[in-house]
Write an enzyme that holds these catalytic residues in place. Structure first.
Site, PDB file in Angstrom:
ATOM      1  N   ASP A 258      37.460   0.267 106.792  1.00 35.98           N
ATOM      2  CA  ASP A 258      36.034   0.557 106.813  1.00 35.98           C
ATOM      3  C   ASP A 258      35.410   0.249 108.172  1.00 35.98           C
ATOM      4  O   ASP A 258      35.694  -0.794 108.773  1.00 35.98           O
ATOM      5  CB  ASP A 258      35.346  -0.269 105.726  1.00 35.98           C
ATOM      6  N   GLU A 295      37.780   4.552 109.369  1.00 36.21           N
ATOM      7  CA  GLU A 295      36.443   5.105 109.582  1.00 36.21           C
ATOM      8  C   GLU A 295      35.953   4.599 110.929  1.00 36.21           C
ATOM      9  O   GLU A 295      36.079   3.413 111.236  1.00 36.21           O
ATOM     10  CB  GLU A 295      35.492   4.641 108.480  1.00 36.21           C
TER      11      GLU A 295
END
Length: 613
Positions: A258, A295
C-alpha cells in the site's frame, strides 16, 4: 531474524522482541496461568527467551518492570488491539496444496475483495463457496484488502496495528489458512494487501518498544516509519520478516504494498529493494515464485525496473493513471486529480506508455510529473476501471454503475480487459453491483472517531463534493456496503457478468490478446468520432478493437490489413443488452493488399473486436 512468539512443540515457546532502549523486558503470561519470564538482550537490542507455554496461552511483554503491552509481532489478538497476544502453533494446520506452484503474474486476472463485505457472514471461510464462480468468470487470483488486526470488527483494514495478526472477526489464523488452502486446491492464487507505510492509530503501542518512527519525514499519518534513520536496521527487519511470514506460514502468493510513495528512505539501498531481494531469495528456497506489487503515486519507473538497471526490482505496480484517463472520459468529471485527464490522447497514452504523465506538466499538481516506463513490459502494471480507493474514497462510495450508462459499463470493462497489462476487477463490478462501497471504521476512542469524520470531510472538499458523507463509524454504513451477490443471475446484471466472462475468455484464448509487449500494440485516435482504434498482434494472430466513447453512433472509415476479419464481440449486440449495430460478422479483404477503406457504424459507447482468421 524472526521475531514474535514461535511455538517449538513439547510445551515450549520461544520469544524475540526488539526493544533496544529498554532496561528490562519480560514475557508476562496471563492465561491459563499468571507467570513472568525475564528475557535477555543481545547486542543489537533484541530480547530473547524461552518459556513453558502451550498454543492458546495469552501473554503480554512487560516493559521495564512496569507496563504490559501486546507483542508488536503478535500472530493473534483474540481480545482486540488492547488485549493480550496469543501463542499460535502454525505446524498444527494440515496444508493440502503441495502441488501448487503459483500462476505467472502476466497470466493473472486479479479480483480485489473486502472480506467483511464480500459475503453476509464477512469471514474467510464464507469466501470459499464463491471460488468456483470466480474461476468460472475467468478470475484466477483474489486480492484481500488488509486483514492485519484492526480495532473493532469493521474497517477497510488500513488501520491495522498488528501487522502479523489476522483479524479475529474474519476467522483468524485458521480461517485465513483454510481460505488459501481451498484457493490453491482449485487453482486460485491469493494476494494480500500489506500496509508498510503506517500503523493504525488505535492500539498502536509499537513506539513503546523502540524508534520505529522518525521525525525526519512527515506522512499523512504523522511521523514516517523509520526506514533510514538510526536503529532502522531492526525496523526494516520487522517489515521484511512480516512479508516472509505471510509467504511461509499462510502460503500467500503475492503482496500488494500500500502507498509505497510514503515509504520514505534516502539510504543507499531503498527498503523496497531490500524487500524484493529477500522475496527473491525466499522464492528460490521454496522453488516457486512469490510476487510483490506496489501502489505508488509517483509514476516512478524505478519501482519496477530491475536492480541491474537501477530499480527496486518489484514485480508490478498499480497504474492509477490508466483508471483516471478512463474515468474522466466516461464520466466527464474534472475535479481533483481528474483535472489532468479527459482527452482521448490520455487514454491512448495509457495504453502505449502505461503512465500518462511521463515528465509532463500536471495542472493538478502544478509541477512536472512522472517518468517514462517504455523500457518495461506492460505486464508490470496492474490496470482497472474501479478499485477500493477509486470507489470508496468518493463521498457516497458510488460505483461506476451509479455514474454511467449500462453501455459505458461494458465499454469500461473492455478498455482494460483487452489491454496488455494485468487486469484487476473490484468485487461486484462484473455484474454491476448496486451497493455502494463506503468508508467504515469501528474505533473505540470517541476523539479518534471525531477526527476521522473531520478528516473525511476535508478530503471531499478537494473534490468539491457537496452534501454530507455517510458516518464512517455507523454500522449501517458497513452494512450498506455488502454485496448483493444474487444480482449476478438477474437481467442486465447477468448480461454484464457474461460479457466480462466472454472478454476474459478472449483474453485467454486469442494469442494476440494473450501476449503482452509494446511492439505488438498499435493505438490511434479518431478524434472527430471519439473513437480509439487499438490493434494487437502476435505472430499470425491479430486483433482489432474499436472503442467508441461517443454517446452517439460513430461512422468511421478505415483501412484493414489483408485477410479475413471475424467479429469476436460487439457490446452493442442484443445478447449483451445492446440496441444492436449493423456490423458485418466477416470482413474479407484482398490477400495481397490492404483495402482502401471499410466503413463501420459503431453504436454509442460501444466496443467491437475483430480477429484475423
Amino acid at each position: 531474524m524472526q521475531i514474535g512468539s514461535r511455538y517449538l512443540g513439547n510445551r515450549q515457546c520461544a520469544f524475540t522482541v526488539w526493544a533496544p532502549q529498554l532496561k528490562q523486558v519480560a514475557v508476562h503470561l496471563v492465561a491459563p496461568e499468571d507467570k513472568l519470564i525475564p528475557l535477555q538482550q543481545d547486542e543489537q537490542g533484541y530480547w530473547h527467551g524461552q518459556a513453558e507455554a502451550e498454543p492458546g496461552a495469552l501473554y503480554f511483554y512487560q516493559l521495564d518492570g512496569e507496563t504490559d503491552r501486546p507483542d508488536p509481532a503478535s500472530h493473534c489478538q483474540p481480545q482486540g488491539v488492547h488485549g493480550p497476544s496469543q501463542i499460535v502453533d502454525h505446524s498444527s494446520f494440515t496444508w493440502m496444496d503441495q502441488q501448487w506452484k503459483n500462476i505467472p503474474l502476466e497470466k493473472m486476472v486479479i479480483y480485489e475483495l473486502h472480506v467483511g463485505t464480500f459475503t453476509p457472514e464477512g469471514t474467510f471461510e464464507a469466501i470459499i463457496p464463491r471460488i468456483p464462480e470466480l474461476l468460472e468468470l475467468g478470475v484466477n487470483a483474489i486480492e484481500l484488502m488488509p486483514i492485519a488486526q484492526f480495532p473493532g470488527e469493521r474497517n477497510w483494514g488500513y488501520d491495522g496495528t498488528y501487522l502479523y495478526g489476522v483479524q479475529y472477526s474474519y476467522g483468524g489464523v485458521n480461517g485465513l489458512k483454510q481460505l488459501v488452502n481451498a484457493c490453491h486446491q482449485q487453482g486460485m492464487a491469493v494476494f494480500l494487501d500489506a500496509v508498510y507505510n503506517h500503523f493504525g492509530p488505535e492500539g498502536n503501542y509499537i513506539g513503546c518498544y523502540g524508534p520505529y518512527f522518525t521525525n525526519k519525514y512527515k506522512t499523512p499519518w504523522g511521523c514516517a516509519i523509520n526506514f533510514d534513520d538510526s536503529y532502522s536496521h531492526a525496523v526494516r527487519n520487522f517489515f521484511i520478516q512480516n512479508a516472509l511470514y505471510w509467504f511461509r506460514e499462510y502460503h500467500i502468493d503475492a503482496l500488494r504494498l500500500d502507498a509505497t510513495d510514503h515509504i520514505l528512505d534516502h539510504g543507499a539501498k531503498h527498503f523496497l529493494q531490500e524487500l524484493a531481494e529477500a522475496t527473491e531469495e525466499f522464492s528460490q528456497q521454496q522453488g516457486r515464485k512469490f510476487y510483490l506489487t506496489a501502489e505508488c503515486d509517483l509514476n516512478d519507473v524505478r519501482w519496477v525496473r530491475s536492480r541491474e538497471k537501477g530499480g527496486f526490482g518489484l514485480d508490478a505496480q498499480w497504474n492509477d493513471e490508466f483508471h483516471h484517463a478512463l474515468h474522466a472520459l466516461l464520466t466527464g468529471e474534472r475535479n481533483g486529480y481528474y483535472l489532468d485527464f479527459g482527452d482521448l490522447d490520455h487514454m491512448a497514452k495509457a495504453y502505449t506508455h502505461n503512465f500518462v504523465y511521463t515528465w509532463n506538466f500536471s495542472k493538478n499538481r502544478q509541477k512536472y510529473h512522472g517518468s517514462d516506463p517504455c523500457d518495461c513490459s506492460p505486464n508490470q502494471f496492474v490496470v482497472f476501471s474501479q478499485n477500493h480507493d477509486q470507489v470508496g474514497n468518493r463521498m457516497l462510495g458510488d460505483r461506476l454503475c451509479h455514474l454511467v450508462s449500462f453501455e459505458a459499463q461494458k465499454l469500461a470493462a473492455a478498455v482494460y480487459l483487452i489491454s496488455p497489462s494485468i487486469p484487476l476487477i473490484f468485487m461486484g463490478e462484473e455484474y454491476g453491483e448496486t451497493a455502494p462501497f463506503q468508508y467504515f471504521v469501528s474505533h473505540g476512542d470517541p476523539d479518534l472517531v471525531a477526527a476521522v469524520r473531520k478528516g473525511r470531510k476535508e478530503e471531499f472538499a478537494a473534490f468539491h463534493a457537496e452534501g454530507e458523507a455517510p458516518d464512517p463509524q455507523s454500522e449501517e454504513t458497513f452494512q450498506r456496503s455488502k454485496l448483493h451477490w444474487d444480482l449476478r443471475h438477474e437481467g442486465q446484471h447477468q448480461k454484464l457478468w457474461l460479457f466480462y466472462q466472454t472478454l476474459l475468455r478472449l483474453r485467454r484464448e486469442v494469442p494476440a490478446l494473450n501476449h503482452a509487449d509494446r511492439q505488438s500494440l498499435d493505438v490511434s485516435v479518431l478524434a472527430d468520432e471519439k473513437v480509439l482504434k487499438l490493434r494487437r498482434c502476435h505472430h499470425d494472430s491479430q486483433v482489432l478493437c474499436l472503442l467508441n466513447f461517443n454517446t452517439q453512433p460513430s461512422s468511421i472509415k478505415m483501412a484493414l490489413p489483408p485477410g479475413t476479419w471475424k467479429k469476436l464481440l460487439s457490446s452493442a449486440d442484443p445478447q449483451w443488452g445492446g440496441a444492436g449495430a449493423d456490423l458485418p460478422d466477416l470482413i474479407p479483404t484482398e490477400r495481397d493488399q490492404t483495402i482502401a477503406e471499410q466503413q463501420l457504424i459503431l453504436g454509442p459507447e460501444s466496443v467491437v473486436i475483430y480477429g484475423s482468421v
